[in-house]
Design a protein around this motif. Structure first.
Motif, PDB file in Angstrom:
ATOM      1  N   ALA A 134      43.778  48.166  50.894  1.00 53.80           N
ATOM      2  CA  ALA A 134      43.122  46.973  50.342  1.00 53.80           C
ATOM      3  C   ALA A 134      43.312  46.843  48.832  1.00 53.80           C
ATOM      4  CB  ALA A 134      41.623  47.015  50.664  1.00 53.80           C
ATOM      5  N   VAL A 135      43.905  47.855  48.212  1.00 56.17           N
ATOM      6  CA  VAL A 135      44.020  47.834  46.748  1.00 56.17           C
ATOM      7  C   VAL A 135      45.117  46.856  46.329  1.00 56.17           C
ATOM      8  CG1 VAL A 135      44.532  49.211  44.689  1.00 56.17           C
ATOM      9  CG2 VAL A 135      43.146  50.183  46.546  1.00 56.17           C
ATOM     10  N   ILE A 136      44.800  45.979  45.374  1.00 57.23           N
ATOM     11  CA  ILE A 136      45.751  44.961  44.918  1.00 57.23           C
ATOM     12  C   ILE A 136      46.146  45.153  43.451  1.00 57.23           C
ATOM     13  CG2 ILE A 136      45.124  43.215  46.607  1.00 57.23           C
ATOM     14  CD1 ILE A 136      43.189  42.015  44.626  1.00 57.23           C
ATOM     15  N   TRP A 137      45.459  45.997  42.747  1.00 57.67           N
ATOM     16  CA  TRP A 137      45.820  46.267  41.345  1.00 57.67           C
ATOM     17  C   TRP A 137      45.230  47.605  40.942  1.00 57.67           C
ATOM     18  CZ3 TRP A 137      43.087  44.071  36.421  1.00 57.67           C
ATOM     19  CH2 TRP A 137      43.851  44.361  35.278  1.00 57.67           C
ATOM     20  N   ASP A 138      46.056  48.460  40.369  1.00 57.20           N
ATOM     21  CA  ASP A 138      45.562  49.717  39.812  1.00 57.20           C
ATOM     22  C   ASP A 138      46.380  50.025  38.574  1.00 57.20           C
ATOM     23  OD1 ASP A 138      43.834  52.111  40.031  1.00 57.20           O
ATOM     24  OD2 ASP A 138      45.767  53.148  40.242  1.00 57.20           O
TER      25      ASP A 138
ATOM     26  N   ALA B 127      37.693  39.230  45.635  1.00 58.40           N
ATOM     27  CA  ALA B 127      38.250  40.489  45.133  1.00 58.40           C
ATOM     28  C   ALA B 127      37.211  41.221  44.293  1.00 58.40           C
ATOM     29  CB  ALA B 127      39.504  40.222  44.307  1.00 58.40           C
ATOM     30  N   ARG B 128      37.266  42.553  44.381  1.00 62.05           N
ATOM     31  CA  ARG B 128      36.423  43.390  43.528  1.00 62.05           C
ATOM     32  C   ARG B 128      37.287  43.984  42.429  1.00 62.05           C
ATOM     33  NH1 ARG B 128      33.947  41.323  48.096  1.00 62.05           N
ATOM     34  NH2 ARG B 128      31.961  42.376  48.532  1.00 62.05           N
ATOM     35  N   LEU B 129      36.695  44.117  41.266  1.00 60.82           N
ATOM     36  CA  LEU B 129      37.373  44.738  40.127  1.00 60.82           C
ATOM     37  C   LEU B 129      36.481  45.837  39.579  1.00 60.82           C
ATOM     38  CD1 LEU B 129      39.544  44.874  37.845  1.00 60.82           C
ATOM     39  CD2 LEU B 129      38.125  43.214  36.595  1.00 60.82           C
ATOM     40  N   ARG B 130      36.983  47.059  39.601  1.00 61.38           N
ATOM     41  CA  ARG B 130      36.235  48.150  38.973  1.00 61.38           C
ATOM     42  C   ARG B 130      36.933  48.569  37.692  1.00 61.38           C
ATOM     43  NH1 ARG B 130      33.567  53.567  41.487  1.00 61.38           N
ATOM     44  NH2 ARG B 130      32.325  51.911  42.448  1.00 61.38           N
TER      45      ARG B 130
ATOM     46  N   ALA C  31      34.821  38.782  42.179  1.00 63.61           N
ATOM     47  CA  ALA C  31      35.298  37.441  41.808  1.00 63.61           C
ATOM     48  C   ALA C  31      34.675  36.424  42.754  1.00 63.61           C
ATOM     49  CB  ALA C  31      36.814  37.377  41.875  1.00 63.61           C
ATOM     50  N   GLU C  32      34.060  35.398  42.199  1.00 60.49           N
ATOM     51  CA  GLU C  32      33.400  34.369  43.013  1.00 60.49           C
ATOM     52  C   GLU C  32      34.221  33.085  43.083  1.00 60.49           C
ATOM     53  OE1 GLU C  32      31.148  35.440  44.726  1.00 60.49           O
ATOM     54  OE2 GLU C  32      30.028  37.003  43.655  1.00 60.49           O
ATOM     55  N   MET C  33      35.336  33.055  42.370  1.00 63.18           N
ATOM     56  CA  MET C  33      36.326  31.990  42.491  1.00 63.18           C
ATOM     57  C   MET C  33      37.668  32.630  42.126  1.00 63.18           C
ATOM     58  SD  MET C  33      35.080  29.833  39.113  1.00 63.18           S
ATOM     59  CE  MET C  33      36.211  28.488  39.338  1.00 63.18           C
ATOM     60  N   ASP C  34      38.760  31.907  42.305  1.00 59.19           N
ATOM     61  CA  ASP C  34      40.065  32.445  41.919  1.00 59.19           C
ATOM     62  C   ASP C  34      40.150  32.420  40.394  1.00 59.19           C
ATOM     63  OD1 ASP C  34      40.472  32.525  44.622  1.00 59.19           O
ATOM     64  OD2 ASP C  34      42.028  30.977  44.663  1.00 59.19           O
TER      65      ASP C  34
ATOM     66  N   TRP D 157      40.486  45.465  44.480  1.00 57.21           N
ATOM     67  CA  TRP D 157      40.789  45.473  45.901  1.00 57.21           C
ATOM     68  C   TRP D 157      40.271  44.201  46.559  1.00 57.21           C
ATOM     69  CZ3 TRP D 157      37.342  48.611  43.369  1.00 57.21           C
ATOM     70  CH2 TRP D 157      36.005  48.580  43.773  1.00 57.21           C
ATOM     71  N   ARG D 158      40.913  43.899  47.717  1.00 54.93           N
ATOM     72  CA  ARG D 158      40.557  42.705  48.475  1.00 54.93           C
ATOM     73  C   ARG D 158      39.133  42.810  49.009  1.00 54.93           C
ATOM     74  NH1 ARG D 158      44.953  43.903  51.131  1.00 54.93           N
ATOM     75  NH2 ARG D 158      46.744  42.995  50.068  1.00 54.93           N
ATOM     76  N   GLY D 159      38.469  41.676  49.069  1.00 53.45           N
ATOM     77  CA  GLY D 159      37.134  41.664  49.665  1.00 53.45           C
ATOM     78  C   GLY D 159      36.828  40.282  50.197  1.00 53.45           C
ATOM     79  N   LEU D 160      35.781  40.203  51.002  1.00 56.48           N
ATOM     80  CA  LEU D 160      35.387  38.922  51.581  1.00 56.48           C
ATOM     81  C   LEU D 160      34.626  38.095  50.547  1.00 56.48           C
ATOM     82  CD1 LEU D 160      34.155  40.106  55.091  1.00 56.48           C
ATOM     83  CD2 LEU D 160      36.299  38.904  54.534  1.00 56.48           C
ATOM     84  N   PRO D 161      34.774  36.769  50.604  1.00 58.15           N
ATOM     85  CA  PRO D 161      33.940  35.923  49.747  1.00 58.15           C
ATOM     86  C   PRO D 161      32.461  36.172  50.017  1.00 58.15           C
ATOM     87  CG  PRO D 161      35.726  34.646  50.719  1.00 58.15           C
ATOM     88  CD  PRO D 161      35.735  35.992  51.399  1.00 58.15           C
TER      89      PRO D 161
END
Lengths: 211, 271
Positions: free
Chosen positions: B46-50, B67-70, B210-213, B240-244
């Motif tokens: 599910a990871v999209i950026w590291d 998407a979640r960003l940590r 993220a609550e919008m793109d 990583w990817r996540g549900l809205p």
């Protein structure tokens, strides 16, 4: 000729003197060394205020640079309004109000829907005034940035709680701004009626420039 | 004529290709799904950026809704200045003043929202193990560090923002007031700003949803009020990817103002 008390203490000859109607936008070029006096004619009228460099309007007011340089969130006599490049744009040469706000930003049709409900969507708002006034210079929403609110009272409590509360201004109180570079001042005489920033009654203000 | 390992195109090609596989600390993980040491419950697929950003480094990414960003403060002295834009129309951006005013509070932390200038929620802060951030002081700039340009040894956040934004065709008109993660600034009774300088414990993190793109820009540079000589440590960004956000989400429903910010996004996305 009777003396106009409103002009007392101003350093120079009056070159501009106009009333800004309640709820209206206003803009004016103020040259380096000139002083703009804003008079809160009827008391507790928020004056939303932005300033752009005349020579290069990508350089504009930055509330964060202003706060950081003076290490304080309130604007008082002696506060220097800083640009996005960190340079002095204007100085508060004098004010008869204890402090002014620069963290509350402007009301907009959109933020009004959050703060008060969607029934306020159609009410006139400061961002509309800023967009209207800036359009004359070819500027747009891209050029908007959080502003100063002269004569508006936003206390911050120990846990961070903040809010626009009853004002500390009064009829005839003023703020004097000395231009440190050639600037365009853009103002919204705030039309907000859902919080106490205008005492729930928007009123006119007076703009005086001396050179 | 002396020959060197790069004296002909073929030799230069071999020289260049011999660098493959070099590892440094500040670099992206490619593919992102090969990232390790992930947050609890996050699957590698599910990871999209590291990516680890150096001291003084910067990065940028488009993140889709959900998407979640940590951000992880690897060594305890990171300061991550962040800009945010609507990915569809970059003229909509983070509005720090509205973010504070609408939520009736000057401080950021778990449960708080980041709001755009169009009355919409851009991010929710879903986890905060950092203990304080700053929305008032803005980006460091060359006023504080005389050699703060991008080509010098001590780049500043504003210069980093400009370099990152140039890649989207954006510039000085688009550098809006930012948020500084990991450095708390308290406001005293008289309005004075008080920075907690650090260093802090390593491994502190904040997780955003993220609550919008959105397009985000990150600059990891010393806090503008940090009195020390240029001091900042690397930060890791992992998304990583996540549900809205669902309708029954507790952050969505926490306040009437915040709920309307979510409803305004949902209304914007009705097509």
């Amino acid at each position: 000729m009777s003396e106009d008390h409103t002009l007392s203490g101003l350093p120079g000859r009056v070159i501009y003197d106009e009333i800004v109607l309640a709820r209206a936008p206003w803009s004016h070029v103020v040259r380096q060394g000139e002083t703009l006096r804003i008079v809160d004619l009827e008391g507790n009228q928020a004056v939303d205020f932005l300033v752009y460099s005349l020579a290069d309007d990508a350089e504009r007011y930055s509330f964060q640079d202003t706060i950081t340089a003076q290490k304080n969130i309130y604007l008082r006599t002696g506060s220097i309004l800083r640009s996005t490049e960190g340079r002095p744009m204007m100085t508060i040469a004098a004010t008869s109000v204890a402090y002014h706000d620069t963290i509350g930003g402007a009301c907009s049709c959109e933020s009004n829907t959050l703060r008060y409900g969607h029934h306020t969507r159609a009410q006139h708002a400061c961002v509309d005034n800023f967009l209207l006034a800036n359009a004359a210079y070819g500027r747009s929403k891209r050029d908007m940035t959080p502003n100063i609110n002269f004569f508006m009272n936003v206390p911050v409590e120990a846990d961070g709680t903040l809010g626009i509360v009853d004002g500390i201004s009064a009829p005839g109180l003023y703020v004097d701004l000395r231009a440190e570079m050639d600037v365009t001042v853009v103002v919204s005489n705030c039309p907000q009626i859902n919080n106490p920033c205008n005492g729930f009654n928007p009123t006119p203000v007076r703009m005086i420039v001396v050179a | 004529m002396t020959s060197s390992s790069t004296s002909t195109p073929g030799a230069a090609r071999d020289h260049a290709r011999a660098m493959a596989g070099t590892r440094v600390e500040a670099m992206p993980t490619i593919p992102a799904t090969s990232a390790t040491d992930l947050p609890d419950g996050v699957e590698a697929k599910a990871v999209i950026w590291d990516e680890t950003l150096a001291a003084g480094g910067y990065g940028s990414r488009r993140l889709n809704r959900g998407a979640r960003l940590r951000l992880t403060d690897l060594y305890g002295d990171a300061c991550v200045s962040m800009l945010a834009f609507n990915a569809e129309q970059t003229v909509e951006r983070l509005n720090v003043a509205d973010t504070l005013k609408v939520q009736w509070n000057a401080y950021l932390g778990a449960g708080r929202l980041l709001l755009s200038d169009m009355g919409r929620v851009m991010f929710s802060v879903v986890e905060d193990a950092a203990g304080g951030h700053d929305a008032l002081c803005g980006a460091s700039n060359t006023v504080g560090y005389g050699d703060g340009q991008d080509f010098a040894s001590r780049p500043t956040a504003r210069e980093r923002f400009l370099l990152a934004l140039a890649r989207y065709g954006l510039g000085r008109r688009d550098v809006h007031p930012c948020i500084n993660w990991f450095k708390a600034v308290a406001i005293a009774d008289d309005g004075a700003t008080e920075l907690q300088v650090g260093p802090f414990a390593p491994g502190r993190f904040v997780t955003l949803r993220a609550e919008m793109d959105v397009i985000i820009v990150l600059a990891n540079c010393p806090h503008v009020l940090d009195p020390r000589d240029y001091t900042v440590t690397p930060v890791r960004a992992t998304a990583w990817r996540g549900l809205p956000t669902p309708e029954d989400d507790p952050i969505r429903n926490a306040t009437p103002e915040g709920l309307r910010a979510f409803q305004n996004v949902e209304d914007y996305l009705a097509r």
